[in-house]
Each structure stands twice: as structure tokens, then as C-alpha cells.
Design an enzyme around this catalytic site. Structure first.
Site, PDB file in Angstrom:
ATOM      1  N   TYR A 602       0.906  -1.140  -0.169  1.00 57.01           N
ATOM      2  CA  TYR A 602      -0.087  -0.107   0.066  1.00 57.01           C
ATOM      3  C   TYR A 602       0.739   1.386  -0.004  1.00 57.01           C
ATOM      4  CZ  TYR A 602      -4.068  -2.834   0.981  1.00 57.01           C
ATOM      5  OH  TYR A 602      -5.168  -3.496   0.742  1.00 57.01           O
ATOM      6  N   LEU A 603       2.114   1.203   0.601  1.00 57.54           N
ATOM      7  CA  LEU A 603       2.858   2.180   0.605  1.00 57.54           C
ATOM      8  C   LEU A 603       3.653   2.661  -0.586  1.00 57.54           C
ATOM      9  CD1 LEU A 603       3.705   1.939   4.432  1.00 57.54           C
ATOM     10  CD2 LEU A 603       1.780   3.222   3.466  1.00 57.54           C
TER      11      LEU A 603
END
Length: 644
Positions: A602-603
Site C-alpha cells: 500500500y505504501l
DNA sequence: GAGAAGACTTAGTAATGACATG
DNA sequence: CATGTCATTACTAAGTCTTCTC
């Protein structure tokens, strides 16, 4: 013609750096390149450029390339024409032009038990047929697990086990509670003990054997690169273990044979050979997909694939694309938020539902929530599939107005529990949606993920529900890093800040883990280390004090030096103590939170890379080797000013 | 256009490996 | 050197979203 094996060995010997690039090369290329930053920056990583520099190519022995007719041709073509590589950005769904691999590694065949290891039925030893015995061993191996005490597990297992029995066994073995697997179980425990106790040499041998298999089967050639395959081993047979309350737990996961396997590769590659005496189900040449091998699994009837490692070009590009989509959302998220807030007032029920659901997805980072087939999987939900029973409304709670309490099982049956104050309009809408409904009715009865995603597609090209998770995760990391990083602090403290920012995201995304079994103990150990360090510090300080006093009296060079030494010692111990304390804080805060998932999925890695560069933190402190391989594109690409 | 099939990403846990400690 | 501890890797289930089929 040389075999893949030959090439593999050669490549290892030469220590061939696939993705090497030189600043010189980089500068030359920038001038020629179009505006799209990924095209050149990522290409430095993915190695396309490799073919653009005659000087560079010359320096690489030809032997490094795997020989195959088509491959050879395309290689020459590329070397001849420096600009050609630009075309490597495929269009209309083509994922590759050349693909060659050795096929999957099958599970080792079943090894029958030695005759002294017996199975007992109703207290009496019973020799089982090979097929029945194999399935019995699957159960025996899990005996210590609480799975085997669960009714559904036992029922499913027994039903499938009986299918493998001979008619005779079937008529005899009618009650699982009369089955005694303990001798088998003990045998396997002893085996694993023996494996642990093996000599260094034997262990080394196994390791080498594994390495050989990896080199042979763990890589493929996709276009001009040798790429690592993620899961080249076929899943061995066993008992299915679903997550949570899975209706199919305990069912027999059958053995996969070559006849079940579809192989995908290019027409003009050297096709993988099925094991002697067998054949593949099919060999196809579909370059619109990325998988190398597929088969149909027997529990859910779904297809499983062998695909490339995250470090591969094909996965890396996709990953980069994902974050670029999320960055595009950043540009229009305000507009979308205004829009759905307007839609809360819509006359149409379906639009209000859509707007409230989207608000949850945006604000709480909920998953989309596709419908699931009842009875096929554990009962879990996401946003669109929430039911009335999953939320409670409180006009007032804990001093806050309009509180919604969420309590449901999400992906992997991980519980989502949260109390959130919401806008009055949302609250009123929810009340309306729940009117005259039973607990097990859908909260959003006029909505599903397909409707929602169609709507999102109209708001922004490529926008789907999960983009909000990516966007909110990444923007949260960036903002938290800005907020938490303190210029004054040393590296360990900065890393704590990083982990805290990471943690904020993990909490947002509800990434949980079971607290490690040894958590309490390891925490205590750390605490006693800290105590010991404190004592040491006190000692060091005392010594410093006396050295100072000594120096005051004696006023000579030697005693002054001694003071300096002691000062340094104190400083060193102080730093060590702080490091330990930071570690303790970090670990405590992390007890039930899993950071890995958000970091990996997600990052936007460019945020982390930029942060490292900005504060002079070695990127190794944030990403381990595997992660650095996966994010190599970002490490090459991002400078310290990168903004998500 | 709905449902199923297919492709691909995301997920937590178990097994293994590396390293520290006694 | 044996043992314990923590980090990494392997594994595969469970999601999301797209594409195909009727």
C-alpha cells in the site's frame, strides 16, 4: 544448442549484474526520452537500457545470454537499433514477446510408512492401502493442531478420506473417533527431530540441492531478461485449512499431476518437458497473460497460477502503475469527496447508498466487498456486502454525536471493530437504510461492487474502490512522516518515527497479527537488558565523576585524557540505552499490528526512499533485501524531493 | 447485463535461517 | 557448541477487478 541449466551456471559464475547502469548512460538517455518518467527511470532498473549502449553490451560476455532462436534474433535487432527499446512498452494487452521456462516442480511422491508404524482402528492395528494411508498421514501430521478437534474439519476430512479407501477399508472404518493416528504422529515428530539433528554436511548437501532446483526451475526468460519465478513448486496434497470458520476445512486437497497442468510459453521457446511417461494437459501461447503455469484446484474449483517474483519487470511496472493511479486520485479526491457529500442528499436511494458506501471506503479504508457464494467460504464482508447486523448506531456515545459502531469479520476473518463519529447526514441515511430490515439483510441493498466501480470509473479513469486504500495509505504515510520526523533526533529515533508512521497506516488498513507466542517473554528479556544498561550507565557516570575530580586535582594531560575517555564511554552507553528503549517502545506498540502488508502493498515506496535520502537514513534500515529487490524501481527513481 | 471464469493483488501464518547468547 | 530468539522467506488462502459467455 545450450540448455537453460548451462546458461544458469554460466551466469552465476560471471556474477552478471542484470540491472546495472552507469550515470553516463543515464544522462545520454534522458535527452532522447519522452516525458514519461518511468520509461527511462524504470528502464534503468529493468535493464532495457542495457541494450542501448554498445560499450556496455560489449563488456558483457555473450555467454550471458540464454540461447534460443527467437530470443537471439530480437537481441540482435535491439542491439542494432538504439531507439527500438522504446517499443518495449507493450500496447493492447500484450505482456511479453518471448517466454521460456522449465515448467513446475511437482510435489515429491508419497513415501509409504515403514511397517512398524501402525494405524489402529478400534484399538486394533490395521494396514491401510497406499491411498488411504497417505490421506491418513495428512491428518496425523496435524494432530497437535486444534483444527483436528473441530467438527467441520473432522467431518470433511472423514468424508474425503473414505473416498480414498478400498471397499474393504470403507466398510471397516466408519467412525473417526475410533481411529488412532498417534503412532503415525509420533513417527513424523521423530522425523522432524532427526532432520533438525542432521550433521552440518548433510544440511549443506540439502541446501545445495535446493539451490540447484532453484537455479533450474526458479527462473524463466521473459523477453530479454532472466526473471525470478515466485512459486515454481506445485502445491503438495494435504488437508485444506481455510481461515476462520470455513465450511470446507479438512477437505482433501488432491495431488496435482502433469495432466492437470496448463503450460504457457512462447511458441518459439524451448517448451518445458513433462516428467517421463506423462503429458501436460495443454501447452498454450497466450502473451496477453503473465502466468507460466496454471491448474484448477479442487476445493473451490478456482485456477491457481505460477507467476513471476515481485522483483520482475512485469510485476514492478504494474506496481508502479498502481501508485500512479493513486496519485491521480490525489488530484481529484477533493472533487469526489464533494460529490459524494452532495449525493448523501439525493432523492434516489441507490445514489445515497453509493455515496455512503464510498464515504466509508474513503474514510475508513474499507475493502470493496464483493458478494460471496454462501456455504463455499467463511462468512466475511467488505463495504458493499455489510449487513445490518454489522453496525450499530448511537445518536450519542462517549460524549460524541452520531457514532457508528462497526463490528464484522473482513478478509481472512480478521475482525474489524471501530467506533466512528460521522456526519449527521450519513447517520440519518444509515437509519433509513436499516429501516424495516432483518439483521441479516444487506445494509446497502441497492449497491454492489460492480455498480460502485462503474460509478468510480466515470469519476476518474482507472478508479476502483481499492485505489482509495492505496491512496489513503500512501498519503497517510507521507503526512505522518512529515509530522513525526524530528531533525534533531538520531537515526534509531528517526526509524522509530518511520515505524510509527507505518503503524498509523497499518491501523488504518486494519492489518492485524496474532501476538507472537513468545511476546511477553521477549518483552521481559528486553526490559532486563534495559535495566542492566541503566546500571551500566550509572557506573559509567560515577567513573566519569571521579575521573573529573581526579583531573581537577592533578591537572595533568593524562588525567584530562581519562576524563575524555570516560565522557565518551558515558555517551556510548547512553546511546545504547536509548536504542534499547526505542526498541522496547516500538515492539510494544507493534504487538498486534502487522506492518509488512502495508509496506509491501500500500505504501508508495518512493515516499520511503525519498524520506531515507532526505534524512540520510540507509535504505537498508527500512527495506530488507527482498523488499529492496521488489522496490528497486523506486530506489532508482525517487530523489529526496519526491512528493506522492 | 448478469453470472461465471479468469487473472492478478493482498493477506496472515508456518517454516526456515541467521544470529546472539550462555 | 547447543540453544533460544528474532527476522526472513515460503506458502497458499482470500480478496479485487476484468473478461468471457450466454
Amino acid at each position: 544448442m545450450r540448455s537453460l541449466d548451462g546458461k544458469v551456471k554460466k551466469e552465476k559464475e560471471n556474477g552478471f549484474a542484470r540491472y546495472a547502469w552507469t550515470p553516463h548512460l543515464f544522462c545520454v538517455l534522458i535527452c532522447k526520452l519522452p516525458a514519461d518518467p518511468f520509461l527511462y527511470k524504470a528502464s534503468t532498473h529493468f535493464g532495457w537500457l542495457f541494450f542501448c549502449s554498445p560499450q556496455h553490451v560489449k563488456s558483457e560476455p555473450e555467454d550471458n545470454f540464454y540461447y534460443s532462436p527467437k530470443y537471439e534474433k530480437s537481441l540482435k535487432r535491439q542491439r542494432d537499433d538504439d531507439d527500438e527499446w522504446e517499443e518495449e512498452r507493450y500496447t493492447d494487452g500484450v505482456k511479453w514477446k518471448f517466454l521460456e521456462h522449465k515448467g513446475p516442480v511437482f510435489a515429491p511422491p508419497y513415501e509409504p510408512l515403514p511397517s512398524h508404524v501402525k494405524f489402529y482402528y478400534d484399538g486394533k492395528p490395521m494396514k491401510l492401502s497406499l491411498e488411504a494411508e497417505e490421506v491418513a498421514t495428512f491428518f496425523a501430521k496435524m494432530l497437535d493442531h486444534e483444527y483436528t478437534t473441530k467438527d467441520i474439519f473432522r467431518k470433511n476430512f472423514f468424508k474425503d478420506w473414505r473416498k480414498e479407501m478400498t471397499a474393504e477399508e470403507k466398510s471397516k472404518i466408519t467412525d473417526l473417533t475410533k481411529c488412532d493416528f498417534t503412532e503415525m504422529s509420533e513417527y513424523f515428530k521423530a522425523q522432524s527431530e532427526a532432520r533438525k539433528a542432521m550433521t552440518k554436511e548433510d544440511k549443506q548437501k540439502i541446501k545445495e540441492e535446493n539451490e540447484r532446483t532453484l537455479q533450474q526451475y526458479g527462473f524463466c526468460i521473459m523477453d530479454n531478461h532472466r526473471e525470478r519465478i515466485a512459486n515454481f513448486r506445485i502445491e503438495p496434497p494435504g488437508l485444506f485449512r481455510g481461515r476462520g470458520d470455513h465450511p470446507k476445512m479438512g477437505m482433501l486437497k488432491r495431488r496435482i499431476r502433469p495432466e492437470d497442468i496448463i503450460v504457457n510459453c512462447s511458441k518459439d521457446s524451448k517448451h518445458p518437458e513433462p516428467p517421463p511417461g506423462t503429458r501436460w494437459k495443454e501447452v498454450r501461447h497466450d502473451n496477453k497473460v503473465t502466468w507460466l503455469v496454471s491448474w484448477t484446484e479442487n476445493i473451490q474449483g478456482s485456477i491457481k497460477y505460477i507467476m513471476l517474483n515481485p522483483s520482475s519487470r512485469i510485476k514492478g511496472e504494474k506496481d508502479w502503475q498502481k501508485y500512479e493511479t493513486a496519485r491521480r486520485l490525489k488530484k481529484c479526491v477533493d472533487h469526489i469527496r464533494n460529490q459524494y457529500r452532495e449525493d448523501w442528499k439525493s432523492k434516489e436511494m441507490r445514489i445515497r447508498q453509493r455515496a455512503v458506501a464510498l464515504y466509508f471506503i474513503d474514510k475508513l479504508a474499507l475493502r470493496a466487498g464483493n458478494e460471496k457464494e454462501e456455504g463455499e467460504t467463511a462468512d466475511t464482508v467488505g463495504c458493499c456486502s455489510l449487513r445490518v447486523e454489522h453496525i450499530s448506531l448511537y445518536p450519542e456515545k462517549d460524549g460524541q454525536e452520531y457514532v457508528v459502531e462497526f463490528d464484522f469479520l473482513g478478509k481472512d476473518s480478521i475482525r474489524y471493530y471501530n467506533k466512528v463519529p460521522v456526519e449527521k447526514r450519513v447517520f440519518k441515511n444509515l437509519q433509513l437504510f436499516m429501516e424495516n430490515k432483518e439483521l441479516d439483510d444487506d445494509l446497502f441493498d441497492r449497491l454492489n461492487t460492480s455498480i460502485l466501480n462503474k460509478h468510480l470509473q466515470e469519476l476518474m479513469d482507472g478508479l476502483t474502490a481499492k485505489v482509495f486504500r492505496t491512496y489513503n495509505a500512501s498519503i497517510t504515510l507521507q503526512q505522518q512522516l512529515k509530522e513525526l520526523t524530528n531533525v534533531e533526533e538520531n537515526i534509531p529515533a528517526k526509524i522509530l518515527s518511520y515505524n510509527r508512521a507505518n503503524r498509523a497506516v497499518a491501523i488504518l488498513c486494519n492489518h492485524q497479527r496474532a501476538p507472537p507466542k513468545t511476546f511477553e517473554k521477549s518483552m521481559q528479556n528486553l526490559q532486563s537488558k534495559i535495566d542492566a544498561k541503566r546500571d551500566q550507565l550509572a557506573d559509567a557516570k560515577r567513573e566519569l565523576k571521579s575521573a573529573k575530580a581526579d583531573a581537577k586535582v592533578r591537572k595533568d594531560e593524562k588525567s584530562k585524557k581519562a576524563v575524555e575517555t570516560k565522557k565518551k564511554a558515558v555517551q556510548r552507553v547512553e546511546e545504547q540505552l536509548m536504542k534499547l528503549e526505542v526498541q522496547a517502545t516500538d515492539r510494544e506498540e507493534n504487538k498486534q499490528i502487522a506492518l509488512g502488508t502495508s509496506k509491501l502493498n500500500y505504501l508508495d515506496p518512493r515516499i520511503s526512499v525519498a524520506w531515507c535520502k532526505k534524512w540520510g537514513i540507509p535504505v537498508e534500515k527500512i527495506y530488507n533485501k527482498t523488499q529492496r529487490e521488489k522496490f528497486a524501481w523506486a530506489i532508482d527513481m525517487a530523489d529526496q524531493d519526491f512528493e506522492f
